[in-house]
Design a protein around this motif. Structure first.
Motif, PDB file in Angstrom:
ATOM      1  N   PRO A 141       0.665  -1.281   0.128  1.00  0.00           N
ATOM      2  CA  PRO A 141      -0.007   0.019   0.067  1.00  0.00           C
ATOM      3  C   PRO A 141       0.844   1.357  -0.085  1.00  0.00           C
ATOM      4  N   ALA A 142       1.677   1.324   0.867  1.00  0.00           N
ATOM      5  CA  ALA A 142       2.764   2.550   0.977  1.00  0.00           C
ATOM      6  C   ALA A 142       3.445   2.805  -0.660  1.00  0.00           C
ATOM      7  N   MET A 143       3.696   1.606  -1.136  1.00  0.00           N
ATOM      8  CA  MET A 143       4.234   1.918  -2.663  1.00  0.00           C
ATOM      9  C   MET A 143       3.269   2.483  -3.737  1.00  0.00           C
ATOM     10  N   LEU A 144       1.948   2.121  -3.320  1.00  0.00           N
ATOM     11  CA  LEU A 144       0.877   2.387  -4.382  1.00  0.00           C
ATOM     12  C   LEU A 144       0.537   3.958  -4.108  1.00  0.00           C
ATOM     13  N   VAL A 145       0.461   4.334  -2.777  1.00  0.00           N
ATOM     14  CA  VAL A 145       0.385   5.650  -2.372  1.00  0.00           C
ATOM     15  C   VAL A 145       1.598   6.405  -3.116  1.00  0.00           C
ATOM     16  N   THR A 146       2.750   6.135  -3.139  1.00  0.00           N
ATOM     17  CA  THR A 146       3.841   6.786  -3.607  1.00  0.00           C
ATOM     18  C   THR A 146       3.776   6.796  -5.000  1.00  0.00           C
ATOM     19  N   TYR A 147       3.402   5.838  -5.712  1.00  0.00           N
ATOM     20  CA  TYR A 147       3.461   5.912  -7.182  1.00  0.00           C
ATOM     21  C   TYR A 147       2.427   6.699  -7.731  1.00  0.00           C
ATOM     22  N   SER A 148       1.047   6.615  -6.761  1.00  0.00           N
ATOM     23  CA  SER A 148       0.013   7.394  -7.125  1.00  0.00           C
ATOM     24  C   SER A 148       0.507   8.774  -7.167  1.00  0.00           C
ATOM     25  N   LEU A 149       1.019   9.199  -5.970  1.00  0.00           N
ATOM     26  CA  LEU A 149       1.410  10.884  -5.971  1.00  0.00           C
ATOM     27  C   LEU A 149       2.394  11.168  -6.820  1.00  0.00           C
TER      28      LEU A 149
END
Length: 627
Positions: free
Chosen positions: A457-465
């Protein structure tokens, strides 16, 4: 060097360089300067995003474009004087060069500015060194930066000014507790409106506009808001940075943000000086307030006379990558416009793969050239980046390096000569850490503050931003999430087979590393091709022409990883193998002494115990090992 020796060593070379550049510009202008009625180079035909077949939503799109264009025109209301917009020498020369090489004049202006900032910075450091009056040094640096920004990007510099001033007001009014949330919302929202305005003006066309400057100012402003927020909880950060029960990676990050924390908000004058200083007038590097204060108050560790060869080499290499490789070789022999065409789809598979690798290598040349120019400016300025050593927690100020193209002597590389960097990466996960390093540092703040959600989830948040920060084109999101899938699968592959590969003979490891390097570069290029050509439809046709080979391979690899256990390492008797086995036994013994049992399957690096290091897969408290 002492301040006196620094200024003495700087004087001859910087003055000579500046005078020579000015004399050359005057001579060329006198010979070939055009008249006022000279024909301008052929312009691109603009195409709005509303002309891309939106059907019933065209009227809504036109209304949104009208509002975005009106807002940007209001923000750019400050009109600089004409002599600053069109300097007597540089503006006519830029028009002539634009006609001669058939390149847009805004690109030529930026190239001129990149070459002129280096002698300007040398003169600035000579006449206003860190030992000079602080107010005069900050004021002159800001004025020079704004002048270069206006020449490169015209009257639109007011758009950046509105972003900078508005963000400072938000941080001042809300204080350290809530300012980071509001600043992120304002800066990213404002950046999105600007990017949508560009889509309304000219959709899917490359121009040298304010986008890079706006994106980097967004990073600087949001980072400052986080630093200001961290300054309010400095005592808690000090306790966490010295807590031995926290994993060393997390402790290092806590020390890093502790060093950058701002207990008090900087003055408006210092804040403006940081945002518009000559050292960052083109955007990078996105340094923070601690690094800026170091630059303003402390003399450079090395005189310009000693760094001059490195500066000259970087500028020559920048011109080679940015002009020769990208504009001349790439555009002439392997143009990106050929990708995704019907003729390309009819070629043999091997030809299509090789064409992509050569073409995208030439496209990368424009990024290499730009960032090498930025590194040359930072060398002249003596700008340094704050780095925390994970082993000792010691703070160091090292030269900025925003893009590591190729490295020699990397101890963690199995390639010949210890090669590392972008062109020698053996895993996709390496690429974000060596490509646009300043952006990676900013995204690390997002990742570390989202890690409580879990790794994926942290990677998903980072790539989304990261995708949202790059723009609102659908192409960007497709490419970024495809690369996230690529990184997750290859990370799992590396986690399972890294120990096994280390136990192989040296020649076998090098062959595997070379194959991994080729696959890494091709898979990353394959995923990001639609983003590089900014055309999702043509990118999809190109993926189809290559039979979606990377996506099919990743899907099969994910299936294999899900159905097979991790392999046991082969205990091959070599010098490195013996060293690896002894190191592994030592780590296992240390883990057992602290009440941790290490999994044979994943190696000592995956242990989690009293110190909390590793990935969290192994059990502690004396439980049996898992086979």
């Amino acid at each position: 060097s002492t301040p006196s020796s620094y200024t003495t060593a700087m004087a001859p070379s910087s003055s000579l360089w500046a005078v020579a550049a000015l004399a050359l510009a005057i001579l060329v202008t006198m010979d070939v300067a055009p008249t006022a009625s000279a024909a301008a180079p052929a312009a691109f035909k603009p195409r709005s995003v509303c002309d891309t077949g939106l059907g019933d939503y065209v009227d809504m799109c036109n209304s949104a474009c009208a509002r975005a264009n009106s807002w940007m025109e209001s923000a750019a209301v400050l009109q600089p004087p004409d002599w600053l917009l069109n300097p007597p020498v540089l503006a006519p020369l830029a028009e002539v060069v634009s006609e001669a090489i058939d390149v847009q004049v805004d690109i030529v202006r930026v190239l001129f500015s990149l070459h002129l900032v280096v002698p300007l910075m040398a003169l600035y450091q000579f006449f206003f060194p860190p030992t000079a009056n602080a107010v005069a040094r900050e004021l002159v640096g800001s004025i020079l930066g704004i002048c270069v920004l206006i020449f490169a990007h015209g009257h639109t510099w007011g758009i950046v000014l509105f972003l900078v001033v508005g963000s400072y007001v938000i941080m001042r009014v809300l204080g350290p507790r809530y300012c980071h949330w509001a600043t992120f919302a304002f800066t990213l929202g404002y950046l999105t409106v600007y990017q949508f305005h560009l889509m309304c003006v000219e959709y899917s066309m490359f121009r040298m506009d304010l986008t890079t400057v706006m994106m980097m100012r967004t990073i600087q402003i949001t980072t400052m808001s986080l630093n200001y927020h961290d300054g309010a909880k400095k005592k808690k950060l000090e306790e966490e940075a010295n807590d031995e029960s926290i994993p060393i990676r997390k402790r290092t990050y806590k020390r890093d943000i502790l060093m950058r924390a701002l207990v008090e908000m900087p003055s408006f004058f210092e804040y403006l000086s940081m945002m518009f200083n000559l050292a960052c007038c083109f955007g990078p590097p996105a340094y923070d307030m601690v690094e800026f204060r170091k630059f303003m108050r402390d003399p450079p560790a090395i005189s310009l006379r000693k760094v001059f060869p490195s500066v000259l080499l970087r500028q020559l290499m920048a011109d080679f990558f940015g002009i020769a490789l990208f504009l001349l070789i790439g555009a002439a022999y392997v143009p990106s416009s050929y990708l995704g065409t019907d003729d390309y789809a009819m070629q043999p598979f091997v030809y299509k793969v090789l064409y992509i690798m050569v073409c995208i290598f030439c496209v990368r040349g424009k990024f290499y050239g730009f960032f090498m120019h930025i590194e040359a400016i930072q060398l002249v300025a003596g700008m340094r980046e704050l780095v925390i050593k994970s082993e000792t927690g010691e703070a160091q100020f090292l030269p900025f390096s925003n893009m590591r193209i190729i490295e020699f002597g990397n101890k963690n590389s199995d390639l010949p000569f210890g090669l590392g960097g972008i062109e020698s990466a053996t895993r996709p996960a390496i690429l974000p850490s060596v490509w646009n390093v300043m952006v990676s540092r900013w995204l690390r703040h997002v990742y570390e503050r989202s890690i409580y959600l879990g790794t994926i989830p942290a990677m998903l948040v980072t790539y989304s931003l990261s995708a949202f920060w790059h723009g609102i084109y659908l192409t960007i999101y497709v490419c970024f999430f495809s690369f996230l899938f690529l990184q997750i699968i290859t990370n799992e592959l590396s986690r399972r087979y890294a120990i096994w590969c280390l136990s192989l003979p040296t020649i076998a490891r090098r062959i595997i590393a070379i194959v991994a390097r080729i696959l890494t570069i091709f898979s990353a290029e394959f995923v990001f091709i639609p983003f590089l050509i900014m055309d999702l439809d043509r990118g999809m046709r190109l993926w189809h022409a290559l039979h979606y080979c990377v996506f099919i391979g990743l899907a099969l690899l994910a299936l294999v990883l899900a159905l097979t256990p991790s392999p046991k390492p082969v205990h091959h008797v070599t010098r490195q193998g013996n060293h690896h086995n002894s190191l592994k036994k030592k780590q296992q013994q240390q883990a057992e002494d602290s009440g941790v049992v290490v999994s044979e399957e994943k190696g000592a690096g995956d242990a989690v115990g009293a110190n909390g290091s590793g990935s969290g897969s192994a059990k502690s408290n004396g439980k049996a090992k898992r086979d």
